[in-house]
Design an enzyme around this catalytic site. Structure first.
Site, PDB file in Angstrom:
ATOM      1  N   ALA A   3      42.880  34.566  48.728  1.00  0.00           N
ATOM      2  CA  ALA A   3      41.691  35.392  48.529  1.00  0.00           C
ATOM      3  C   ALA A   3      40.536  34.499  48.111  1.00  0.00           C
ATOM      4  CB  ALA A   3      41.944  36.429  47.431  1.00  0.00           C
ATOM      5  N   THR A  28      37.685  37.389  54.042  1.00  0.00           N
ATOM      6  CA  THR A  28      39.006  36.920  53.591  1.00  0.00           C
ATOM      7  C   THR A  28      39.817  38.044  52.958  1.00  0.00           C
ATOM      8  OG1 THR A  28      38.165  34.707  53.228  1.00  0.00           O
ATOM      9  CG2 THR A  28      40.169  35.297  52.049  1.00  0.00           C
ATOM     10  N   THR A  85      44.119  42.499  41.327  1.00  0.00           N
ATOM     11  CA  THR A  85      43.477  42.239  40.043  1.00  0.00           C
ATOM     12  C   THR A  85      43.179  43.538  39.299  1.00  0.00           C
ATOM     13  OG1 THR A  85      41.356  41.520  39.107  1.00  0.00           O
ATOM     14  CG2 THR A  85      41.328  42.114  41.401  1.00  0.00           C
ATOM     15  N   ASP A  86      43.033  43.442  37.977  1.00  0.00           N
ATOM     16  CA  ASP A  86      42.634  44.615  37.182  1.00  0.00           C
ATOM     17  C   ASP A  86      41.159  44.972  37.410  1.00  0.00           C
ATOM     18  OD1 ASP A  86      41.458  42.466  35.850  1.00  0.00           O
ATOM     19  OD2 ASP A  86      42.171  43.037  33.847  1.00  0.00           O
ATOM     20  N   GLU A  87      40.407  44.048  38.052  1.00  0.00           N
ATOM     21  CA  GLU A  87      38.963  44.290  38.195  1.00  0.00           C
ATOM     22  C   GLU A  87      38.658  45.464  39.124  1.00  0.00           C
ATOM     23  OE1 GLU A  87      36.560  40.741  38.374  1.00  0.00           O
ATOM     24  OE2 GLU A  87      38.118  39.557  37.392  1.00  0.00           O
ATOM     25  N   TYR A 140      33.365  41.081  44.626  1.00  0.00           N
ATOM     26  CA  TYR A 140      34.758  40.612  44.571  1.00  0.00           C
ATOM     27  C   TYR A 140      35.707  41.789  44.359  1.00  0.00           C
ATOM     28  CZ  TYR A 140      39.071  38.881  42.354  1.00  0.00           C
ATOM     29  OH  TYR A 140      40.389  38.663  42.003  1.00  0.00           O
ATOM     30  N   LYS A 189      38.663  43.436  46.778  1.00  0.00           N
ATOM     31  CA  LYS A 189      40.069  43.534  46.389  1.00  0.00           C
ATOM     32  C   LYS A 189      40.517  45.007  46.403  1.00  0.00           C
ATOM     33  CE  LYS A 189      42.618  40.746  45.196  1.00  0.00           C
ATOM     34  NZ  LYS A 189      43.560  39.838  45.928  1.00  0.00           N
ATOM     35  N   ASN A 249      43.058  38.701  33.598  1.00  0.00           N
ATOM     36  CA  ASN A 249      42.630  37.296  33.750  1.00  0.00           C
ATOM     37  C   ASN A 249      43.756  36.326  33.396  1.00  0.00           C
ATOM     38  OD1 ASN A 249      40.060  38.846  33.415  1.00  0.00           O
ATOM     39  ND2 ASN A 249      39.176  36.804  33.592  1.00  0.00           N
ATOM     40  N   PRO A 289      27.959  27.183  28.932  1.00  0.00           N
ATOM     41  CA  PRO A 289      27.133  28.338  29.322  1.00  0.00           C
ATOM     42  C   PRO A 289      27.824  29.674  29.068  1.00  0.00           C
ATOM     43  CG  PRO A 289      28.115  27.328  31.278  1.00  0.00           C
ATOM     44  CD  PRO A 289      28.576  26.521  30.102  1.00  0.00           C
ATOM     45  N   PRO A 294      24.788  39.457  36.864  1.00  0.00           N
ATOM     46  CA  PRO A 294      24.368  40.821  37.239  1.00  0.00           C
ATOM     47  C   PRO A 294      25.583  41.747  37.311  1.00  0.00           C
ATOM     48  CG  PRO A 294      23.604  39.186  38.866  1.00  0.00           C
ATOM     49  CD  PRO A 294      24.498  38.464  37.913  1.00  0.00           C
ATOM     50  N   HIS A 314      27.610  42.664  35.036  1.00  0.00           N
ATOM     51  CA  HIS A 314      28.731  42.058  34.297  1.00  0.00           C
ATOM     52  C   HIS A 314      29.615  43.121  33.639  1.00  0.00           C
ATOM     53  CE1 HIS A 314      29.747  38.465  31.421  1.00  0.00           C
ATOM     54  NE2 HIS A 314      30.810  38.988  31.988  1.00  0.00           N
TER      55      HIS A 314
HETATM   56  P1  NAD Z   1      42.189  30.732  43.828  1.00  0.00           P
HETATM   57  O1  NAD Z   1      40.775  30.924  44.263  1.00  0.00           O
HETATM   58  O2  NAD Z   1      42.535  29.677  42.832  1.00  0.00           O
HETATM   59  O3  NAD Z   1      43.105  30.458  45.110  1.00  0.00           O
HETATM   60  C1  NAD Z   1      42.945  31.144  46.312  1.00  0.00           C
HETATM   61  C2  NAD Z   1      43.677  30.361  47.402  1.00  0.00           C
HETATM   62  O4  NAD Z   1      43.536  31.092  48.643  1.00  0.00           O
HETATM   63  C3  NAD Z   1      43.103  28.968  47.646  1.00  0.00           C
HETATM   64  O5  NAD Z   1      44.144  28.022  47.733  1.00  0.00           O
HETATM   65  C4  NAD Z   1      42.375  29.098  48.973  1.00  0.00           C
HETATM   66  O6  NAD Z   1      42.350  27.890  49.733  1.00  0.00           O
HETATM   67  C5  NAD Z   1      43.195  30.182  49.676  1.00  0.00           C
HETATM   68  N1  NAD Z   1      42.416  30.900  50.688  1.00  0.00           N
HETATM   69  C6  NAD Z   1      41.175  31.415  50.562  1.00  0.00           C
HETATM   70  N2  NAD Z   1      40.792  31.978  51.723  1.00  0.00           N
HETATM   71  C7  NAD Z   1      41.837  31.836  52.591  1.00  0.00           C
HETATM   72  C8  NAD Z   1      42.057  32.220  53.935  1.00  0.00           C
HETATM   73  N3  NAD Z   1      41.113  32.868  54.641  1.00  0.00           N
HETATM   74  N4  NAD Z   1      43.253  31.928  54.513  1.00  0.00           N
HETATM   75  C9  NAD Z   1      44.208  31.274  53.822  1.00  0.00           C
HETATM   76  N5  NAD Z   1      44.044  30.861  52.554  1.00  0.00           N
HETATM   77  C10 NAD Z   1      42.874  31.143  51.938  1.00  0.00           C
HETATM   78  O7  NAD Z   1      42.663  32.162  43.333  1.00  0.00           O
HETATM   79  P2  NAD Z   1      43.688  32.550  42.173  1.00  0.00           P
HETATM   80  O8  NAD Z   1      42.949  32.646  40.901  1.00  0.00           O
HETATM   81  O9  NAD Z   1      44.891  31.714  42.283  1.00  0.00           O
HETATM   82  O10 NAD Z   1      44.042  34.041  42.632  1.00  0.00           O
HETATM   83  C11 NAD Z   1      45.118  34.295  43.537  1.00  0.00           C
HETATM   84  C12 NAD Z   1      45.222  35.791  43.768  1.00  0.00           C
HETATM   85  O11 NAD Z   1      45.456  36.456  42.548  1.00  0.00           O
HETATM   86  C13 NAD Z   1      43.957  36.411  44.367  1.00  0.00           C
HETATM   87  O12 NAD Z   1      44.351  37.376  45.317  1.00  0.00           O
HETATM   88  C14 NAD Z   1      43.263  37.041  43.169  1.00  0.00           C
HETATM   89  O13 NAD Z   1      42.505  38.153  43.565  1.00  0.00           O
HETATM   90  C15 NAD Z   1      44.455  37.448  42.339  1.00  0.00           C
HETATM   91  N6  NAD Z   1      44.217  37.504  40.868  1.00  0.00           N
HETATM   92  C16 NAD Z   1      43.648  36.456  40.212  1.00  0.00           C
HETATM   93  C17 NAD Z   1      43.489  36.514  38.827  1.00  0.00           C
HETATM   94  C18 NAD Z   1      42.904  35.370  38.042  1.00  0.00           C
HETATM   95  O14 NAD Z   1      42.709  35.502  36.830  1.00  0.00           O
HETATM   96  N7  NAD Z   1      42.650  34.214  38.638  1.00  0.00           N
HETATM   97  C19 NAD Z   1      43.887  37.663  38.136  1.00  0.00           C
HETATM   98  C20 NAD Z   1      44.471  38.712  38.842  1.00  0.00           C
HETATM   99  C21 NAD Z   1      44.644  38.623  40.215  1.00  0.00           C
HETATM  100  P1  TYD Z   2      35.633  34.323  34.937  1.00  0.00           P
HETATM  101  O1  TYD Z   2      36.547  33.231  34.489  1.00  0.00           O
HETATM  102  O2  TYD Z   2      34.651  34.040  36.033  1.00  0.00           O
HETATM  103  O3  TYD Z   2      36.563  35.558  35.312  1.00  0.00           O
HETATM  104  P2  TYD Z   2      36.153  37.109  35.656  1.00  0.00           P
HETATM  105  O4  TYD Z   2      34.704  37.212  35.844  1.00  0.00           O
HETATM  106  O5  TYD Z   2      36.908  37.344  36.927  1.00  0.00           O
HETATM  107  O6  TYD Z   2      36.660  37.902  34.499  1.00  0.00           O
HETATM  108  O7  TYD Z   2      34.813  34.828  33.690  1.00  0.00           O
HETATM  109  C1  TYD Z   2      35.463  35.318  32.520  1.00  0.00           C
HETATM  110  C2  TYD Z   2      34.395  35.828  31.579  1.00  0.00           C
HETATM  111  O8  TYD Z   2      33.597  34.719  31.128  1.00  0.00           O
HETATM  112  C3  TYD Z   2      33.418  36.790  32.233  1.00  0.00           C
HETATM  113  O9  TYD Z   2      33.061  37.780  31.269  1.00  0.00           O
HETATM  114  C4  TYD Z   2      32.203  35.930  32.562  1.00  0.00           C
HETATM  115  C5  TYD Z   2      32.217  34.894  31.463  1.00  0.00           C
HETATM  116  N1  TYD Z   2      31.699  33.546  31.818  1.00  0.00           N
HETATM  117  C6  TYD Z   2      30.760  32.926  31.006  1.00  0.00           C
HETATM  118  O10 TYD Z   2      30.317  33.469  29.975  1.00  0.00           O
HETATM  119  N2  TYD Z   2      30.337  31.674  31.352  1.00  0.00           N
HETATM  120  C7  TYD Z   2      30.782  31.025  32.459  1.00  0.00           C
HETATM  121  O11 TYD Z   2      30.332  29.886  32.743  1.00  0.00           O
HETATM  122  C8  TYD Z   2      31.766  31.678  33.288  1.00  0.00           C
HETATM  123  C9  TYD Z   2      32.300  31.008  34.519  1.00  0.00           C
HETATM  124  C10 TYD Z   2      32.196  32.942  32.922  1.00  0.00           C
END
Ligand code: NAD
Ligand code: TYD
Length: 354
Positions: free
Chosen positions: A88, A105, A135-137, A160, A164, A189, A215, A292, A294
């Site tokens: 994703a 994607t 995701t929970d979002e 985003y 999802k 997260n 930041p 924006p 947030h």
């Molecule tokens: P990430 O951005 O670190 O990794 C995404 C991966 O997908 C990358 O390796 C990228 O190269 C690959 N990718 C992107 N577009 C692609 C495409 N078109 N074809 C094939 N591969 C592609 O993301 P993450 O944080 O590891 O998240 C993984 C999944 O978990 C996502 O679906 C995200 O929505 C979900 N998720 C993430 C979090 C979080 O906190 N990071 C929380 C809940 C759910």
């Molecule tokens: P992030 O890691 O981007 O995850 P998500 O927006 O998917 O929850 O951000 C986590 C929280 O931190 C979110 O409330 C936005 C805030 N944030 C900052 O305050 N500064 C930063 O530089 C970033 C990347 C996020």
């Protein structure tokens, strides 16, 4: 290899969470063949998987989930029994700049995979499973109180989370319409090793290390519910194997933190680790213009997963955060390769010449 019992496709396995899922499955299930499919966008980094790349039950395929002929070819070649779909676009700030890439994607890519899996399995669903990681979002933003449960109505508010949410709806639509054997989870997260330094925790760790401004968006009052990434990977394992078909499971750590409190905690941990005076790193905190739209607060109720499948988080947050900081400090090369862009060449050097 002739002892293979199952062949699994993991999409997005070169990313943050995907690499932890691949590592867990490759090591825990030597009789599964794990095919990691990843397009290697900016977020994909094969250096995340150096420790498993030589294992016999692991294969990497560079491919894009939106490419239908290629997905069909790979299903024909490997005859996947299961899919764990993580690929994703995952960063909210990027989705604000380029929503269409998220539609391509996250929505088109997911529907493409669902179609290809459905055609390939062709109604023979015995022993098959399509697991969608979400995701929970998708649930939107909470006020001061309450939790997201599996019954909470979807109310996505960023490009985003809208993409999802859309993919989640398609997954459930394929279950109801075509009886595709799906299962799904919505997680809070994540944090831990190999996290791309555009997200809050790795960005702050890297900036503290380099004495750069930290930041904090708005007043830093937004709340996130943090889960150690290896606990998420364990939840995916349990749900993939034991979750009920057509069900969704919330995954979270019952671990809410205001951003500003979290940044202060990180500063304190880093002061100790780097031998700085107490309070030195916190001087780097810099309040910047808010994101924006947030979302104020996310908080997951993971009771269903705990009661039905016995999963619970293994680590307290302070312990997990300390482990994470230690990993980043021990793996300067990993983060330096990302900031220099060198990680992009890893694929060519490791795979192109074979
Ligand atoms: P990430 O951005 O670190 O990794 C995404 C991966 O997908 C990358 O390796 C990228 O190269 C690959 N990718 C992107 N577009 C692609 C495409 N078109 N074809 C094939 N591969 C592609 O993301 P993450 O944080 O590891 O998240 C993984 C999944 O978990 C996502 O679906 C995200 O929505 C979900 N998720 C993430 C979090 C979080 O906190 N990071 C929380 C809940 C759910
Ligand atoms: P992030 O890691 O981007 O995850 P998500 O927006 O998917 O929850 O951000 C986590 C929280 O931190 C979110 O409330 C936005 C805030 N944030 C900052 O305050 N500064 C930063 O530089 C970033 C990347 C996020």
């Amino acid at each position: 290899m002739n002892n293979i019992k199952k062949t699994l496709l993991v999409t997005g396995g070169a990313g943050f969470i995907g690499s932890h899922v691949v590592r867990l499955f490759v090591n825990k299930y030597p009789d599964y063949l794990i095919v990691n499919l990843d397009a290697l966008t900016y977020a994909g980094n094969l250096e995340n998987l150096k420790d498993v790349e030589a294992k016999e039950n692991y294969i990497f395929e560079k491919a894009d989930i939106t490419d239908e002929p290629r997905m069909q070819e790979l299903f024909d070649q490997y005859k996947f029994d299961g899919v764990i779909h993580l690929a994703a676009e995952s960063h909210v700030d990027r989705s604000i700049l380029d929503p269409l890439q998220f539609v391509r994607t996250n929505v088109l890519g997911t529907v493409n995979l669902l179609n290809v899996a459905r055609k390939f399995w062709n109604g023979n669903f015995e022993g098959k499973r399509f697991y969608h990681v979400s995701t929970d979002e998708v649930y939107g933003s909470l006020g001061e109180e309450g939790f997201f449960t599996e019954e909470t109505a979807y109310d996505p508010r960023s490009p985003y989370s809208a993409s999802k949410a859309s993919s989640d709806h398609f997954v459930m639509a394929y279950f109801h319409t075509y009886h595709l054997p799906v299962v799904m989870s919505n997680c809070s997260n994540n944090y831990g090793s190999h996290h791309f330094p555009e997200k809050l925790i790795p960005l702050m760790i890297n900036n503290i290390r380099n004495n750069k401004p930290l930041p904090v968006y708005g007043k830093g009052e937004n709340v996130r519910d943090w889960l150690y990434v290896e606990d998420h990977a364990r939840a995916i394992d349990v749900i993939f194997h034991n979750g009920r078909e057509g069900e969704k499971y919330n995954v979270g750590g019952f671990n809410e933190w205001k951003n500003i409190d979290l940044v202060h905690l990180l500063c304190r941990i880093m002061d100790t680790k780097l031998g700085r005076e107490e309070g030195e790193s916190a001087k780097l905190i810099s309040y910047v213009t808010d994101r924006p739209g947030h979302d104020l607060r996310y908080a997951i109720d993971a009771t269903k997963l705990n009661k039905e499948l016995g999963w619970s988080p293994s680590l307290q947050f302070e312990e997990g955060l300390e482990k994470t900081v230690d990993w980043y400090l021990r793996n300067e090369e990993w983060i330096n390769h990302i900031t220099s862009g060198n990680y992009k060449h890893y694929y060519e050097t490791q795979y192109d010449q074979r």
